[in-house]
Design an enzyme around this catalytic site. Structure first.
Site, PDB file in Angstrom:
ATOM      1  N   GLU A   1     -10.109  13.952  18.489  1.00 27.03           N
ATOM      2  CA  GLU A   1      -9.875  13.346  17.176  1.00 27.03           C
ATOM      3  C   GLU A   1     -10.585  12.023  17.014  1.00 27.03           C
ATOM      4  OE1 GLU A   1      -5.460  12.684  18.112  1.00 27.03           O
ATOM      5  OE2 GLU A   1      -5.817  11.163  16.599  1.00 27.03           O
TER       6      GLU A   1
ATOM      7  N   ASP B   1       0.536  13.633  24.359  1.00 26.23           N
ATOM      8  CA  ASP B   1      -0.593  12.926  23.749  1.00 26.23           C
ATOM      9  C   ASP B   1      -0.460  11.447  24.056  1.00 26.23           C
ATOM     10  OD1 ASP B   1      -2.532  11.820  22.131  1.00 26.23           O
ATOM     11  OD2 ASP B   1      -1.963  12.945  20.332  1.00 26.23           O
TER      12      ASP B   1
ATOM     13  N   LYS C   1       4.354  12.420  21.849  1.00 21.73           N
ATOM     14  CA  LYS C   1       3.565  11.224  22.077  1.00 21.73           C
ATOM     15  C   LYS C   1       4.089  10.513  23.321  1.00 21.73           C
ATOM     16  CE  LYS C   1       1.088  11.676  18.335  1.00 21.73           C
ATOM     17  NZ  LYS C   1      -0.387  11.709  18.311  1.00 21.73           N
TER      18      LYS C   1
END
Lengths: 469, 469
Positions: free
Chosen positions: A331, A278, A250
């Site tokens: 997502e 991400d 992340k």
């Protein structure tokens, strides 16, 4: 009221107390069986206590499920599914699922399970509920939960896991699942038929391969933003030892931190393991390009969610600027119409579909077909609670009947909360083993449903008691 | 439970019974005043009984309001706003508004009213609630209702209608209202400042013009799809007699019907009145192009919502195919990020913003600035219940301080349900007169709030009784 959080929550309570679901799978006594209830539960896990799941946009998630059960009058036959949230607002999802009762209660099980395309279309087509989206956000995800519960029901009747129920359908049956409204400028039913027919070749071999070796996975476990550098390094090494060939970090909260953590992870895993990053939507178009350039020396494989999930044109700009680093999104992409345009614009190399964001299996089948048309890999998003359990079925169906390859296709894995499910995922050697139990694998163990129900379950009562001491 | 609809609705009830709001406007006693409650009401009007509001996608709307009141401990000071829905699912919106209580209850009124940019950002930035969108659908509209209620509060404290409160802000203050995340590739804060500074010229004259003559309107009253041809023709003639220079017809259910109704309307109003058509998202890209070609002989001025509100690339395709017929979109466009891209792609000539779809006044200010940057007219969507009352303030602010012109800018008008408001719109000679009362004009009369509360209000109880006889 739950004093730890300080929120006055209005609960939508099921009419009856939590009961232990009977063993699934019994198709006996199905003739004339009807749906008698759509029960909804607010289930929350206090994951924020450990910073599990923390990222740049979501610092303190409490992984939660708006949990739906389609109850029937056939003994032992129930459809289970959930919508994933990260805590507050889970009660809004529960209310939205409850708003769909009129579409299911009293209907014949055979009519729903026998034509899941029509069932999905009826829910999406409710003109008054449609105003609340259309086809996005809370109401769309609620439709997804109910559609997925119907798939669980259908798979249990068929005595197959959902991936196999889908994979055993004919191309005609699969195309009939899809709503082509707003899609035809990119994908026609005839093109979808061509894709599915072409994937018939080698189908039996792929089923056999899947049953023997499973589906490739990658892991996000090392990379949560709330973890210390030491935890990041040790979990990264552990991931490689466990057989994973890709991990994910992340990023997006603070660029110097991102660079340091990326360098540490690269050092820990060596040059041959793919590292995805991400950003969880933190950047604008220009920021994204700059940030990825700063990470480039450590060879990121893909950057996920560099900007708003509604961004199509900007994604194409970022895509051209950061190549050969790939872009992965999905997502939070609200529906097939946005996915279609991302593909048309050339904004993504990887689609990270989610089992619970769009309107269930049917819409995800549409997205798999779109991805195949545009030659883009689908690497589903998972984690949270129940997402791994559900989305594995879609990835395996994609492998058998749509994309027909594992090349560059990995399925996210996070080792949280699987113990709460009756049919948890089995991941070994960096691969998901194919589920064999009938259904969608989304059924919570009854004792977990009782303990984590918010705010009355034992776990939440105990936390409230601790906070009050 | 309300037996007419056959839906089992879970009500979110306010803690206290409906009380008659005190007269607004009292800034006295404000020092240290706090928000003490966010009360939510499910209010529905049985408009489907008369086919009012029927279109190709929405055959039987019951115009409804998820109604929010910010109550304070300062006597007589409350902020009112609503989110519009068309019936079922209104209870989901109410639950979503209730989920925002933690952000308002206990806060100082001055802190909220004194920095509405920070207030809006805090609501949008709630990381757990953000998962439910992000920035779209139920949760985003709920944020809009609470942000708009805070604007009502701020305007009552200032003793001004919202349009005037906005118009009296400095360019710096207006720019501080806007969240530029995801916008900067199209509009920077500096560009926004330039737009606002340029519009200072002639500001006083435009305020005087607005106060004297009002804002141009158009009417959708003749064109509902459930109306007979006779009603269409007579209402079209009446619209011209009433001073309107533009009317709108609903289309998209059946093309031969659309052609016949378009021809009848053109004959009724003559060649000089603009006729807009509204397909309410019924078509795909190819269908839209074909349908508009069939209507072209009767000179449609704009086609509204030809396809999905998430469509950006397809809209640009349709736009090029149907010119000089204009494209109008906006009432279902989820947020500023989609609006931005529609403008970047050249997909619309007219933006039909809605007061209740996005996250309130602040996000609509961002969209007005984007429209000004791209030279596109804003002609707000209204109708429903309360939409005319609220959005007139945005159109008037646009005229005074952003676009600085009325050219090709008309504000939708439908003559339904205004009698339920304490400060209803005043439309005469085809123009909205400028509101003068402090606030956002969204306050329901207390007797209407009582009578139409669903399902316990007198009107719904009476309908239930009739249905049971």
């Amino acid at each position: 009221m739950f004093p730890v959080r300080g929120v006055q929550v209005t609960q939508v309570r099921p009419a009856d107390p939590v009961t232990i679901p009977a063993a699934p799978g019994a198709a006996a006594g199905l003739a004339g069986a009807r749906i008698v209830a759509l029960d909804c539960y607010d289930v929350r896990f206090p994951t924020s206590l450990e910073h599990d799941g923390s990222d740049a946009m979501n610092p303190d998630p409490d992984y939660s499920a708006a949990y739906a059960i389609l109850r029937t009058d056939a003994e032992g036959l129930e459809g289970h599914a959930l919508c994933f949230t990260i805590g507050r607002g889970n009660e809004v999802m529960v209310t939205a699922i409850a708003a769909l009762r009129r579409h299911v209660v009293g209907r014949r099980v055979e009519d729903i399970a026998g034509d899941l395309g029509a069932f999905s279309a009826a829910l999406i087509g409710d003109s008054q509920l449609r105003w609340l989206g259309p086809e996005k956000g809370v109401m769309h995800m609620a439709i997804g939960a109910v559609v997925n519960a119907a798939w669980d029901l259908a798979a249990k009747i068929a005595g197959k896991p959902v991936w196999r129920l889908l994979a055993d359908m004919t191309p005609e049956q699969i195309v009939a699942l899809v709503d082509f409204r707003y899609l035809s400028d990119a994908l026609t039913p005839a093109e979808a038929m061509d894709i599915l027919r072409a994937a018939r070749a080698g189908r039996e071999e792929r089923i056999a391969e899947l049953e023997r070796f499973g589906h490739p996975a990658y892991t996000t476990t090392p990379g949560w933003i709330g973890y210390s550098d030491e935890k990041l390094v040790s979990l990264s090494r552990q991931a490689v030892a466990d057989g994973f060939t890709q991990i994910k970090l992340k990023v997006g909260a603070d660029l110097p931190d991102d660079v340091r953590r990326m360098a540490l992870a690269r050092e820990a895993v060596g040059p041959d393991i793919r590292i995805a990053v991400d950003a969880n939507q933190r950047w604008g178009v220009g920021q994204a390009t700059d940030a990825i350039a700063a990470l480039a020396p450590w060879d990121p494989y893909w950057v996920e969610e560099p900007t708003s999930p509604d961004e199509i044109l900007g994604l194409a700009v970022i895509h051209d600027a950061i190549a050969p680093v790939k872009i992965a999104v999905g997502e939070h992409v609200a529906n097939r119409v946005i996915f279609k345009q991302i593909l048309q614009a050339g904004g993504a190399d990887v689609l990270t579909i989610d089992a619970c964001r769009v309107a269930g299996v049917n819409e995800n089948v549409a997205i798999l077909l779109l991805a195949a048309k545009y030659g883009v890999a689908v690497c589903p998003h998972a984690g949270g609670v129940g997402l791994c359990e559900m989305v594995q079925h879609l990835a395996m169906f994609d492998f058998v009947a749509v994309a027909a390859t594992h090349k560059d296709r990995v399925l996210e894995y996070v080792d949280h909360l699987h113990e709460h499910f009756t049919d948890p995922v089995r991941v070994t050697g960096g691969r998901y083993l194919a589920p064999t139990a009938p259904g969608f694998s989304a059924e919570l163990r009854p004792e977990s449903l009782r303990a984590y129900e918010f705010p009355h379950g034992a776990v939440w009562q105990e936390l409230a008691g601790t906070a009050n001491q």
